[in-house]
Motif scaffolding. Structure first.
Motif, PDB file in Angstrom:
ATOM      1  N   HIS A 392      74.362  69.556  29.974  1.00 25.91           N
ATOM      2  CA  HIS A 392      74.508  68.338  30.780  1.00 25.91           C
ATOM      3  C   HIS A 392      75.906  67.731  30.670  1.00 25.91           C
ATOM      4  O   HIS A 392      76.249  66.850  31.473  1.00 25.91           O
ATOM      5  N   HIS A 393      76.708  68.156  29.697  1.00 29.08           N
ATOM      6  CA  HIS A 393      78.033  67.561  29.500  1.00 29.08           C
ATOM      7  C   HIS A 393      78.877  67.732  30.766  1.00 29.08           C
ATOM      8  O   HIS A 393      79.129  68.853  31.225  1.00 29.08           O
ATOM      9  N   ASP A 394      79.334  66.630  31.318  1.00 29.67           N
ATOM     10  CA  ASP A 394      80.202  66.626  32.503  1.00 29.67           C
ATOM     11  C   ASP A 394      79.580  67.345  33.698  1.00 29.67           C
ATOM     12  O   ASP A 394      80.294  67.796  34.603  1.00 29.67           O
ATOM     13  N   ALA A 395      78.270  67.437  33.712  1.00 27.08           N
ATOM     14  CA  ALA A 395      77.559  67.994  34.862  1.00 27.08           C
ATOM     15  C   ALA A 395      77.254  66.869  35.845  1.00 27.08           C
ATOM     16  O   ALA A 395      77.446  65.677  35.556  1.00 27.08           O
ATOM     17  N   VAL A 396      76.770  67.257  37.012  1.00 29.50           N
ATOM     18  CA  VAL A 396      76.390  66.290  38.044  1.00 29.50           C
ATOM     19  C   VAL A 396      74.875  66.104  37.998  1.00 29.50           C
ATOM     20  O   VAL A 396      74.121  67.079  38.110  1.00 29.50           O
ATOM     21  N   SER A 397      74.441  64.877  37.815  1.00 30.82           N
ATOM     22  CA  SER A 397      73.005  64.628  37.790  1.00 30.82           C
ATOM     23  C   SER A 397      72.416  64.836  39.181  1.00 30.82           C
ATOM     24  O   SER A 397      73.090  64.632  40.200  1.00 30.82           O
ATOM     25  N   VAL A 398      71.165  65.268  39.219  1.00 29.19           N
ATOM     26  CA  VAL A 398      70.446  65.433  40.483  1.00 29.19           C
ATOM     27  C   VAL A 398      69.121  64.698  40.381  1.00 29.19           C
ATOM     28  O   VAL A 398      68.583  64.506  39.287  1.00 29.19           O
ATOM     29  N   PRO A 399      68.576  64.259  41.531  1.00 32.48           N
ATOM     30  CA  PRO A 399      67.341  63.466  41.498  1.00 32.48           C
ATOM     31  C   PRO A 399      66.155  64.251  40.949  1.00 32.48           C
ATOM     32  O   PRO A 399      65.962  65.434  41.281  1.00 32.48           O
ATOM     33  N   VAL A 400      65.373  63.584  40.124  1.00 29.73           N
ATOM     34  CA  VAL A 400      64.148  64.141  39.558  1.00 29.73           C
ATOM     35  C   VAL A 400      63.013  63.167  39.867  1.00 29.73           C
ATOM     36  O   VAL A 400      63.114  61.976  39.555  1.00 29.73           O
ATOM     37  N   HIS A 401      61.958  63.686  40.481  1.00 32.59           N
ATOM     38  CA  HIS A 401      60.813  62.853  40.854  1.00 32.59           C
ATOM     39  C   HIS A 401      59.561  63.428  40.192  1.00 32.59           C
ATOM     40  O   HIS A 401      59.147  64.549  40.508  1.00 32.59           O
ATOM     41  N   VAL A 402      58.979  62.678  39.276  1.00 37.42           N
ATOM     42  CA  VAL A 402      57.717  63.097  38.658  1.00 37.42           C
ATOM     43  C   VAL A 402      56.596  62.547  39.539  1.00 37.42           C
ATOM     44  O   VAL A 402      56.222  61.379  39.436  1.00 37.42           O
ATOM     45  N   ILE A 403      56.085  63.387  40.449  1.00 40.92           N
ATOM     46  CA  ILE A 403      55.145  62.906  41.463  1.00 40.92           C
ATOM     47  C   ILE A 403      53.692  63.042  41.027  1.00 40.92           C
ATOM     48  O   ILE A 403      52.801  62.427  41.619  1.00 40.92           O
ATOM     49  N   GLU A 404      53.429  63.842  40.010  1.00 44.90           N
ATOM     50  CA  GLU A 404      52.107  63.896  39.383  1.00 44.90           C
ATOM     51  C   GLU A 404      52.319  63.891  37.888  1.00 44.90           C
ATOM     52  O   GLU A 404      53.213  64.562  37.380  1.00 44.90           O
ATOM     53  N   ARG A 405      51.497  63.135  37.183  1.00 42.15           N
ATOM     54  CA  ARG A 405      51.673  63.033  35.737  1.00 42.15           C
ATOM     55  C   ARG A 405      50.378  62.545  35.106  1.00 42.15           C
ATOM     56  O   ARG A 405      49.533  61.939  35.785  1.00 42.15           O
ATOM     57  N   PRO A 406      50.210  62.767  33.813  1.00 36.70           N
ATOM     58  CA  PRO A 406      49.059  62.179  33.129  1.00 36.70           C
ATOM     59  C   PRO A 406      49.131  60.655  33.151  1.00 36.70           C
ATOM     60  O   PRO A 406      50.211  60.068  33.288  1.00 36.70           O
ATOM     61  N   GLU A 407      48.004  60.026  33.024  1.00 35.03           N
ATOM     62  CA  GLU A 407      47.955  58.565  33.008  1.00 35.03           C
ATOM     63  C   GLU A 407      48.740  58.022  31.822  1.00 35.03           C
ATOM     64  O   GLU A 407      48.675  58.551  30.710  1.00 35.03           O
ATOM     65  N   ALA A 408      49.513  56.966  32.067  1.00 36.72           N
ATOM     66  CA  ALA A 408      50.316  56.356  31.012  1.00 36.72           C
ATOM     67  C   ALA A 408      49.421  55.807  29.912  1.00 36.72           C
ATOM     68  O   ALA A 408      48.258  55.443  30.138  1.00 36.72           O
TER      69      ALA A 408
END
Length: 510
Positions: A392-408
């Motif tokens: 990740h050092h000096d990389a370009v971040s990209v969007p991450v969407h957690v659209i399904e997940r266990p209940e908090a």
């Protein structure tokens, strides 16, 4: 197949560039505290351990494997009682001092300016020097900058050359005091803001060395302190760029599951303690968002950086150790605190420009532990998170969407998410970081990769028999990365199965 309650679907837009993730978000911190410097980084030239100028070489080798980008020194609270001229010249002539903040022990000043800069050169790390505002003077700090960074001829240049260094060093980062609201002088926000302006004015750029000056900011979410510093260089809603007096504002955030008086054990804890810890770690996002929003009001063009130059877990010290040395073990739980923080850092990389784990060796959430009896060097679970995330050092971040997940999971009045993720791209590769924060249940994750065709994948996994598991001189590899199988699920998707309390990375060839 795991039950539906233990699945997650993560959509990653590999072709949608976000802010760059500065490598300096993976910075480190070395204070004159306990065995961080003496007995950690520095063992002395007469040590039987391999060393260069007294600097322990296996520590250097281990940290170079992390591509450590910067190192903050000499503190911390110690910075505001440290007088740099006591730590230069022949070691036999250096006066000793009492470290009143950390153990009330006497130090001989054998590790000083030249030794620190030699350490940075061995590490390939950029120096972050923290100056003394609390008990120092403007002249003292200004002369330190001149001693370090000026070429040609001047009183401080002649002094440096007399001490054996002809060429100036490159020192990019400079802290104007530390925790001025507490150990750095118990000052009022407005009083310190005036001092920050004054000190910064006399911290000069010499030659091509350009100082990135960092004002000492808030503890946690003290927005009043941040606003006082912003008012010192800008105005609310005026539309003008902030005055270029200092370039960043810091803040500190520690993950403490209990109270400051009874923080709890690093390795002997139950599920409730685990959940409170991860919930506290996740709350860093609220704190960063709050500081960022306030800064956006005064600095909409984001000319001023936000620096988190102390973060990490803080537990009760290990039984039988000096309470002033802050020596604690480091378990799988600590590794997950780190992984959660990095995911948050990546999301806020447009404003957050630097972060420094507290601390690198033998103190608080350390990368490395050194055993005084055997000389063994222990890489902690947190060390492995830093190493696995190097891409990740000096990389370009990209969007991450957690659209399904266990209940908090409900923790007091907070909802603790059981999945954390982030991703970046750089030089034809992608890196996805994933954490299953459920201490009891496994998790099947479907990665829905969009925008770029993936040519190859490599998975790595960090987990252990329990969240309490940790490494010791007798068991150096109890918590260490292993290969993680990654399987195609359908076109454009990959499937990984994460055990309970685990961290994983998936490297993509694009």
């Amino acid at each position: 197949m795991l039950s539906k309650a233990s699945t997650a679907r993560v959509v990653i837009d590999l072709d949608v560039p976000g802010p760059a993730i500065s490598r300096h978000l993976y910075g480190h911190f070395a204070e004159h505290l306990g065995r961080c410097i003496y007995g950690g980084f520095y063992v002395g030239e007469d040590s039987e351990l391999p060393n260069e100028g007294g600097i322990r070489l296996d520590v250097v080798e281990a940290l170079r494997a992390l591509a450590i980008p910067n190192l903050r020194w000499p503190g911390g609270c110690f910075a505001d009682e440290y007088h740099w001229q006591d730590g230069i010249g022949p070691k036999a002539d250096r006066p000793s001092m009492v470290n009143t903040h950390w153990g009330n022990v006497e130090e001989n000043n054998h590790f000083g300016t030249h030794e620190f800069l030699a350490l940075c050169e061995l590490l390939g790390a950029e120096p972050y020097v923290n100056g003394n505002v609390g008990s120092g003077t403007v002249r003292e700090m200004s002369e330190w900058v001149e001693y370090l960074t000026r070429d040609g001829d001047s009183p401080m240049v002649r002094l440096r050359k007399a001490n054996g260094r002809d060429e100036p060093w490159r020192v990019p980062f400079w802290g104007i005091g530390n925790e001025a609201w507490g150990c750095g002088g118990n000052q009022r926000a407005e009083a310190y803001a005036d001092l920050a302006r004054q000190y910064a004015t006399f911290l000069k750029d010499h030659g091509d060395n350009k100082l990135y000056k960092i004002a000492a900011g808030a503890g946690d979410d003290d927005l009043r302190w941040t606003e006082a510093l912003l008012k010192a260089v800008s105005c609310l809603g005026c539309g003008r760029e902030p005055k270029n007096i200092f370039q960043a504002i810091s803040f500190h955030y520690y993950t403490v599951a209990g109270t400051w008086e009874h923080k709890g054990s690093a390795t002997d804890f139950g599920l409730d303690d685990y959940y409170r810890t991860i919930a506290k770690a996740q709350d860093i996002e609220r704190v960063i968002r709050a500081h960022s929003s306030l800064m956006d009001a005064y600095d909409p063009e984001r000319k001023i950086g936000l620096v988190l130059d102390e973060w990490g877990t803080w537990w009760d010290v290990e039984p039988g150790t000096n309470p002033g040395f802050l020596y604690q073990q480091n378990a799988m739980r600590d590794a997950l605190v780190a992984s959660v923080h990095f995911d948050v850092f990546h999301r806020h990389a447009e404003r957050l420009v630097m972060a420094n784990i507290a601390q690198t060796v033998n103190v608080l959430q350390a990368m490395l532990l050194t055993d005084a009896d055997s000389g063994a060097l222990v890489r902690t679970p947190t060390y492995h998170v830093f190493e696995m995330n190097k891409g990740h050092h000096d990389a370009v971040s990209v969007p991450v969407h957690v659209i399904e997940r266990p209940e908090a999971y409900a923790v007091d009045d907070h909802a603790m998410e059981l999945v954390s993720a982030s991703a970046s791209v750089k030089d034809g590769r992608g890196l996805v970081s994933l954490s299953n924060l459920d201490p009891e249940a496994g998790l099947e994750v479907i990665l829905d990769l969009r925008g770029v065709e993936v040519q190859g994948v490599v998975g790595r996994l960090l987990t252990a028999s329990s969240p309490q598991a940790h490494n010791t001189p007798a068991s150096l590899g109890a918590v260490a990365p292993v290969e993680l199988p990654v399987n195609p699920a359908s076109r454009g998707t990959l499937a990984v199965t994460l055990p309970p309390h685990s961290f994983a990375t998936v490297t993509l060839t694009l």
